[in-house]
Design a protein around this motif. Structure first.
Motif, PDB file in Angstrom:
ATOM      1  N   GLU A 156       0.838  -1.208   0.000  1.00  0.00           N
ATOM      2  CA  GLU A 156       0.000   0.000   0.000  1.00  0.00           C
ATOM      3  C   GLU A 156       0.870   1.253   0.000  1.00  0.00           C
ATOM      4  OE1 GLU A 156      -2.534  -0.372   3.346  1.00  0.00           O
ATOM      5  OE2 GLU A 156      -3.745  -1.992   2.482  1.00  0.00           O
ATOM      6  N   LEU A 157       1.967   1.202   0.807  1.00  0.00           N
ATOM      7  CA  LEU A 157       2.876   2.353   0.841  1.00  0.00           C
ATOM      8  C   LEU A 157       3.549   2.561  -0.514  1.00  0.00           C
ATOM      9  CD1 LEU A 157       4.595   1.903   4.320  1.00  0.00           C
ATOM     10  CD2 LEU A 157       3.100   3.769   3.635  1.00  0.00           C
ATOM     11  N   ALA A 160       1.041   4.140  -2.701  1.00  0.00           N
ATOM     12  CA  ALA A 160       0.875   5.546  -2.310  1.00  0.00           C
ATOM     13  C   ALA A 160       2.068   6.381  -2.773  1.00  0.00           C
ATOM     14  CB  ALA A 160       0.707   5.652  -0.797  1.00  0.00           C
ATOM     15  N   LYS A 161       3.282   5.788  -2.663  1.00  0.00           N
ATOM     16  CA  LYS A 161       4.486   6.502  -3.096  1.00  0.00           C
ATOM     17  C   LYS A 161       4.423   6.783  -4.593  1.00  0.00           C
ATOM     18  CE  LYS A 161       9.549   6.149  -3.010  1.00  0.00           C
ATOM     19  NZ  LYS A 161       9.818   6.171  -4.440  1.00  0.00           N
ATOM     20  N   GLU A 163       1.719   7.018  -6.394  1.00  0.00           N
ATOM     21  CA  GLU A 163       0.678   8.028  -6.616  1.00  0.00           C
ATOM     22  C   GLU A 163       1.198   9.425  -6.278  1.00  0.00           C
ATOM     23  OE1 GLU A 163      -2.498   6.604  -4.220  1.00  0.00           O
ATOM     24  OE2 GLU A 163      -3.256   5.214  -5.753  1.00  0.00           O
ATOM     25  N   LEU A 164       1.970   9.516  -5.178  1.00  0.00           N
ATOM     26  CA  LEU A 164       2.547  10.815  -4.804  1.00  0.00           C
ATOM     27  C   LEU A 164       3.540  11.307  -5.850  1.00  0.00           C
ATOM     28  CD1 LEU A 164       3.139  10.408  -0.961  1.00  0.00           C
ATOM     29  CD2 LEU A 164       1.566  11.997  -2.067  1.00  0.00           C
TER      30      LEU A 164
END
Length: 391
Positions: A156-157, A160-161, A163-164
Motif C-alpha cells: 500500500e505504501l 501511495a508513493k 501516486e505521490l
C-alpha cells in the motif's frame, strides 16, 4: 495432561511381564495398550498415538533395537519417548539403547517406584515439548500473519508513493506550463511598457506606467522562480553543470545586478571578509540565482543607510558563505517553517520571498550543500551557506 489422558504402549514377548507392568501402570492411572512382538507394536504405533513406549530389547524375530529404528523412521514419532526394558547391564548394551533413540532404560527385575518415577518424568517431558511445539506453532502463525500484514502495508505504501510521485510530477509539469503561459503574454506587456516609458506622457499616466512596470517585473520574477523550482525538483543534480567558481567574482556579479535597489536605499555592502582566492564547485547559473535571491531579500528588508555584510571562509571540508543584513530579522514563523514555499506573512504577500528561499534551499540540496537561517545577536537576518569542497 492428566495421567488417564496419557497412553502407554507396553511391548514385551513375555505375557507375565506385560501383566506386571500393566498392573503397576494402571494403578498409576495410565491408559495402556500391549503388544507381544515387534510387528504388533509397529501396527499399534501406525494406528494410534502414544505418549510413551516401554520396549523390551530381547524379543524373537525383531528385537527392541530394530523396532525402535522402525518407529523412529516416521517423523511424527521423532520425539516419542521410548524406555528400553532389558536384563542386560553391560555398558555396550546401554550405550546402544541411547544411540538408537531411547530416552531411558530399566533393568529387569525393576523396582515399581523407580519405574513409575521414570515413566512420569518422560511423559511430563513429552507434555512440555508438545506444549512448546504448540506455542512455537502459534508464534509462527502470528509471525506469518504479521508478515502478511506488513507485506500488504508495504504494498500500500509503495502504491501511495507511486501516486505521490505521479502527483508531484503533475505539479512540476503544471508549474512549467504555468510559467511558460505567464511569460509569453508578459513579454508582450513588458515590450509595450518599455515603449511607453520612452514616450512623453502626463505625470499621472507615467506614475501608473511605473506601478504597472513594477508589478509585471514581480510577476516575471515569480514565473522564473516557479520554473526554476519545477526544473530542479524534476531533475535534481542532473540539471547542474558543475565547474570551478570564484566566490567573490560570483557574488560581485549578483551585487552588480542589484545596484539600482542598493543605491536607492543607500546601502553599504561590506565585503571586507570576502577573500578573492576562495572557490566552490557548482553550477554558475543556479548558484548565482541562489546568491541573488538571498541578497535580494537582504536588500528588501534592510533599513535605509544600512549595511549588508557578506563573508566567506574556508574550512577543512567546506566553504562557508554568510550573508547578514541589519533588518528586523526573520520572523518566528519563517524560522519555524524555514524553506516551505509561500511561507511568508500577509504583510509580504506582494513579494516572492517564500519562493526565493525555497529555491535557494533546492539549489543547495542539488549541490549537496547546506543552508540555514538565523537571527544575529545584534539583530538582522543571517543566511549561512555551506558548500562541500567536493560535490
Amino acid at each position: 495432561m492428566k495421567k488417564a489422558d496419557s497412553k502407554i504402549l507396553i511391548v514385551d514377548d513375555n505375557a507375565k511381564n506385560i501383566q506386571l507392568l500393566a498392573q503397576l501402570l494402571s494403578n498409576g492411572g495410565y491408559n495402556l495398550e500391549a503388544a507381544m512382538s515387534g510387528a504388533e507394536a509397529l501396527e499399534w504405533v501406525e494406528e494410534y498415538e502414544f505418549d510413551l513406549i516401554l520396549l523390551d530389547i530381547m524379543m524373537p524375530g525383531m528385537d527392541g533395537f530394530e523396532v525402535c529404528d522402525k518407529i523412529k523412521l516416521n517423523k511424527k514419532n521423532k520425539d516419542l519417548p521410548i524406555i528400553f526394558l532389558t536384563a542386560k547391564t553391560d555398558v555396550e548394551s546401554i550405550t546402544l539403547a541411547f544411540s538408537k533413540g531411547g530416552y531411558d532404560y530399566l533393568t529387569k527385575p525393576f523396582n515399581a517406584e523407580e519405574l513409575l518415577a521414570r515413566v512420569h518424568t518422560q511423559i511430563e517431558l513429552k507434555k512440555s515439548k508438545d506444549q512448546l511445539k504448540e506455542v512455537n506453532h502459534w508464534l509462527e502463525e502470528k509471525v506469518a500473519e504479521r508478515t502478511k500484514e506488513l507485506k500488504e502495508s508495504n504494498e500500500e505504501l509503495a502504491i501511495a508513493k507511486i501516486e505521490l510521485e505521479v502527483l508531484d510530477n503533475a505539479k512540476t509539469e503544471f508549474l512549467k506550463i504555468l510559467s511558460h503561459e505567464i511569460r509569453t503574454p508578459l513579454n508582450g506587456i513588458m515590450g509595450g511598457l518599455e515603449l511607453l516609458k520612452d514616450t512623453e506622457l502626463p505625470e499621472e499616466t507615467a506614475d501608473f506606467i511605473t506601478i504597472l512596470d513594477e508589478s509585471v517585473k514581480r510577476l516575471e520574477s515569480f514565473s522564473l522562480a516557479a520554473l526554476d523550482i519545477s526544473q530542479i525538483r524534476a531533475s535534481g543534480s542532473e540539471i547542474l553543470t558543475m565547474e570551478n567558481l570564484k566566490v567573490n567574482q560570483l557574488l560581485n556579479s549578483c551585487i552588480e545586478d542589484q545596484l539600482s535597489a542598493i543605491n536607492q536605499k543607500n546601502l553599504n555592502i561590506d565585503l571586507s571578509e570576502l577573500p578573492d582566492d576562495i572557490y566552490i564547485t557548482g553550477d554558475q547559473n543556479f548558484t548565482g540565482k541562489c546568491f541573488t535571491n538571498i541578497i535580494t531579500n537582504a536588500i528588501n528588508f534592510s533599513p535605509d543607510n544600512g549595511t549588508i555584510t557578506i563573508k566567506a571562509f574556508e574550512k577543512d571540508d567546506s566553504i562557508d558563505i554568510i550573508i547578514k543584513d541589519q533588518g528586523p530579522g526573520f520572523p518566528a514563523h519563517i524560522l519555524r517553517t524555514r524553506f516551505q514555499p509561500f511561507a511568508v506573512g500577509k504583510e509580504h504577500l506582494d513579494e516572492i520571498k517564500g519562493l526565493g528561499l525555497n529555491l535557494a534551499k533546492l539549489i543547495m540540496d542539488a549541490h549537496v550543500g547546506e543552508i540555514s537561517l538565523s537571527n544575529g545577536s545584534d539583530g538582522g537576518a543571517v543566511v549561512s551557506l555551506k558548500f562541500k569542497k567536493e560535490c
